[in-house]
Scaffold this motif. Structure first.
Motif, PDB file in Angstrom:
ATOM      1  N   UNK A  32       0.828  -1.194   0.000  1.00 30.70           N
ATOM      2  CA  UNK A  32       0.000   0.000   0.000  1.00 30.70           C
ATOM      3  C   UNK A  32       0.862   1.244   0.000  1.00 30.70           C
ATOM      4  N   UNK A  33       0.260   2.348   0.400  1.00 30.26           N
ATOM      5  CA  UNK A  33       0.970   3.628   0.337  1.00 30.26           C
ATOM      6  C   UNK A  33       1.438   4.124   1.706  1.00 30.26           C
ATOM      7  N   UNK A  34       1.432   3.252   2.714  1.00 32.59           N
ATOM      8  CA  UNK A  34       1.796   3.656   4.071  1.00 32.59           C
ATOM      9  C   UNK A  34       3.168   3.089   4.423  1.00 32.59           C
ATOM     10  N   UNK A  35       4.105   3.988   4.779  1.00 33.54           N
ATOM     11  CA  UNK A  35       5.418   3.571   5.245  1.00 33.54           C
ATOM     12  C   UNK A  35       5.600   4.209   6.614  1.00 33.54           C
ATOM     13  N   UNK A  36       5.751   3.362   7.617  1.00 34.66           N
ATOM     14  CA  UNK A  36       5.714   3.816   9.006  1.00 34.66           C
ATOM     15  C   UNK A  36       4.386   4.554   9.190  1.00 34.66           C
ATOM     16  N   UNK A  37       4.396   5.775   9.641  1.00 38.43           N
ATOM     17  CA  UNK A  37       3.152   6.541   9.794  1.00 38.43           C
ATOM     18  C   UNK A  37       2.994   7.580   8.692  1.00 38.43           C
ATOM     19  N   UNK A  38       3.766   7.418   7.640  1.00 36.93           N
ATOM     20  CA  UNK A  38       3.737   8.365   6.522  1.00 36.93           C
ATOM     21  C   UNK A  38       2.892   7.797   5.400  1.00 36.93           C
ATOM     22  N   UNK A  39       1.861   8.551   5.034  1.00 35.38           N
ATOM     23  CA  UNK A  39       1.053   8.191   3.882  1.00 35.38           C
ATOM     24  C   UNK A  39       1.626   8.866   2.652  1.00 35.38           C
ATOM     25  N   UNK A  43       0.494   9.014  -6.495  1.00 37.41           N
ATOM     26  CA  UNK A  43       1.509   8.961  -7.554  1.00 37.41           C
ATOM     27  C   UNK A  43       2.829   8.347  -7.095  1.00 37.41           C
ATOM     28  N   UNK A  44       2.896   7.790  -5.888  1.00 40.42           N
ATOM     29  CA  UNK A  44       4.179   7.328  -5.379  1.00 40.42           C
ATOM     30  C   UNK A  44       4.778   6.203  -6.218  1.00 40.42           C
ATOM     31  N   UNK A  45       3.977   5.319  -6.791  1.00 42.54           N
ATOM     32  CA  UNK A  45       4.521   4.243  -7.629  1.00 42.54           C
ATOM     33  C   UNK A  45       5.016   4.805  -8.961  1.00 42.54           C
ATOM     34  N   UNK A  46       4.256   5.727  -9.534  1.00 41.08           N
ATOM     35  CA  UNK A  46       4.669   6.323 -10.811  1.00 41.08           C
ATOM     36  C   UNK A  46       5.991   7.065 -10.659  1.00 41.08           C
ATOM     37  N   UNK A  47       6.215   7.657  -9.519  1.00 37.24           N
ATOM     38  CA  UNK A  47       7.452   8.414  -9.270  1.00 37.24           C
ATOM     39  C   UNK A  47       8.620   7.522  -8.841  1.00 37.24           C
ATOM     40  N   UNK A  48       8.339   6.302  -8.434  1.00 40.49           N
ATOM     41  CA  UNK A  48       9.380   5.380  -7.983  1.00 40.49           C
ATOM     42  C   UNK A  48      10.183   4.865  -9.174  1.00 40.49           C
ATOM     43  N   UNK A  66      10.361  11.002  -1.425  1.00 42.52           N
ATOM     44  CA  UNK A  66       9.586  10.162  -0.511  1.00 42.52           C
ATOM     45  C   UNK A  66      10.518   9.441   0.465  1.00 42.52           C
ATOM     46  N   UNK A  67      11.686   9.024  -0.006  1.00 44.71           N
ATOM     47  CA  UNK A  67      12.667   8.404   0.891  1.00 44.71           C
ATOM     48  C   UNK A  67      13.055   9.398   1.988  1.00 44.71           C
ATOM     49  N   UNK A  68      13.391  10.601   1.572  1.00 43.60           N
ATOM     50  CA  UNK A  68      13.814  11.619   2.542  1.00 43.60           C
ATOM     51  C   UNK A  68      12.712  11.883   3.558  1.00 43.60           C
ATOM     52  N   UNK A  69      11.478  12.037   3.093  1.00 45.05           N
ATOM     53  CA  UNK A  69      10.382  12.360   4.013  1.00 45.05           C
ATOM     54  C   UNK A  69      10.061  11.210   4.956  1.00 45.05           C
ATOM     55  N   UNK A  70      10.094   9.971   4.474  1.00 46.02           N
ATOM     56  CA  UNK A  70       9.816   8.849   5.377  1.00 46.02           C
ATOM     57  C   UNK A  70      10.925   8.713   6.414  1.00 46.02           C
ATOM     58  N   UNK A  71      12.156   8.998   6.025  1.00 47.11           N
ATOM     59  CA  UNK A  71      13.266   8.952   6.977  1.00 47.11           C
ATOM     60  C   UNK A  71      13.181  10.111   7.972  1.00 47.11           C
ATOM     61  N   UNK A  72      12.799  11.295   7.498  1.00 47.95           N
ATOM     62  CA  UNK A  72      12.621  12.427   8.412  1.00 47.95           C
ATOM     63  C   UNK A  72      11.518  12.157   9.424  1.00 47.95           C
ATOM     64  N   UNK A  73      10.477  11.470   8.996  1.00 49.18           N
ATOM     65  CA  UNK A  73       9.367  11.170   9.902  1.00 49.18           C
ATOM     66  C   UNK A  73       9.838  10.310  11.064  1.00 49.18           C
ATOM     67  N   UNK A  74      10.710   9.372  10.775  1.00 47.12           N
ATOM     68  CA  UNK A  74      11.242   8.527  11.844  1.00 47.12           C
ATOM     69  C   UNK A  74      12.323   9.274  12.607  1.00 47.12           C
ATOM     70  N   UNK A  75      13.214   9.912  11.875  1.00 43.38           N
ATOM     71  CA  UNK A  75      14.148  10.866  12.452  1.00 43.38           C
ATOM     72  C   UNK A  75      15.243  10.360  13.357  1.00 43.38           C
TER      73      UNK A  75
END
Length: 131
Positions: A32-39, A43-48, A66-75
Motif C-alpha cells: 500500500x501507500x503507508x510507510x511507518x506513519x507516513x502516507x 503517484x508514489x509508484x509512478x514516481x518510484x 519520498x525516501x527523505x520524508x519517510x526517513x525524516x518522519x522517523x528521524x
C-alpha cells in the motif's frame, strides 16, 4: 505468500521484519501507500524507480523525496545519515522537497512532522553546509 515464494526462488533472503537482502540491495517491503506513519500520495509508484524485475514481481526504489520524508518522519540518527548521503550523492532540490512535504503531510499521522521538517530545513541542512 506469493511474494515470499518468489523471493525464496530468487535467493532473496529474509533478514528481519520486512527487511530482505538481494545481492547488494537491502529491501524493505511495504504494502500500500503507508510507510511507518507516513502516507504517500497516489503517484508514489509512478514516481518510484523500477530496480529489479523478478518473474511477475517488480521491485521499486521510492522517489528520492519520498525516501527523505519517510526517513525524516522517523528521524533517528541513522536516517539522518542516510539523508545526508542522499544530499551528497544525488541532486536534491529543496523546493521540490518542500512541495512534496505538503502533499505527504496531508496523508500522514506523524506527530510534529511539520516542526521536524522545518527544523531539518532551517537547522540540520545549514549545519551540513547545505540549503
Amino acid at each position: 505468500a506469493e511474494v515470499v515464494r518468489v523471493f525464496e526462488d530468487r535467493e532473496i533472503m529474509h533478514v528481519a521484519g520486512n527487511r530482505y537482502k538481494f545481492a547488494d540491495l537491502d529491501l524493505d517491503i511495504y504494502y500500500g501507500n503507508q510507510i511507518f506513519s507516513v502516507g504517500l500520495p497516489e503517484d508514489f509508484v509512478r514516481r518510484a524507480d523500477a530496480i529489479v524485475e523478478l518473474s511477475h514481481l517488480k521491485l521499486f526504489a521510492l522517489y528520492i523525496y519520498d525516501i527523505i520524508l519517510t526517513k525524516l518522519a522517523r528521524g533517528d540518527a541513522a536516517d539522518l545519515e542516510d539523508i545526508k548521503a542522499l544530499f551528497a550523492n544525488r541532486k536534491v532540490n529543496t523546493k521540490v522537497l518542500k512541495k512534496r512535504f505538503v502533499e505527504v503531510e496531508k496523508l500522514s499521522v506523524v506527530k510534529d512532522f511539520a516542526y521536524n521538517f522545518n527544523h531539518f530545513l532551517n537547522v540540520v541542512l545549514p549545519s551540513w553546509g547545505l540549503r
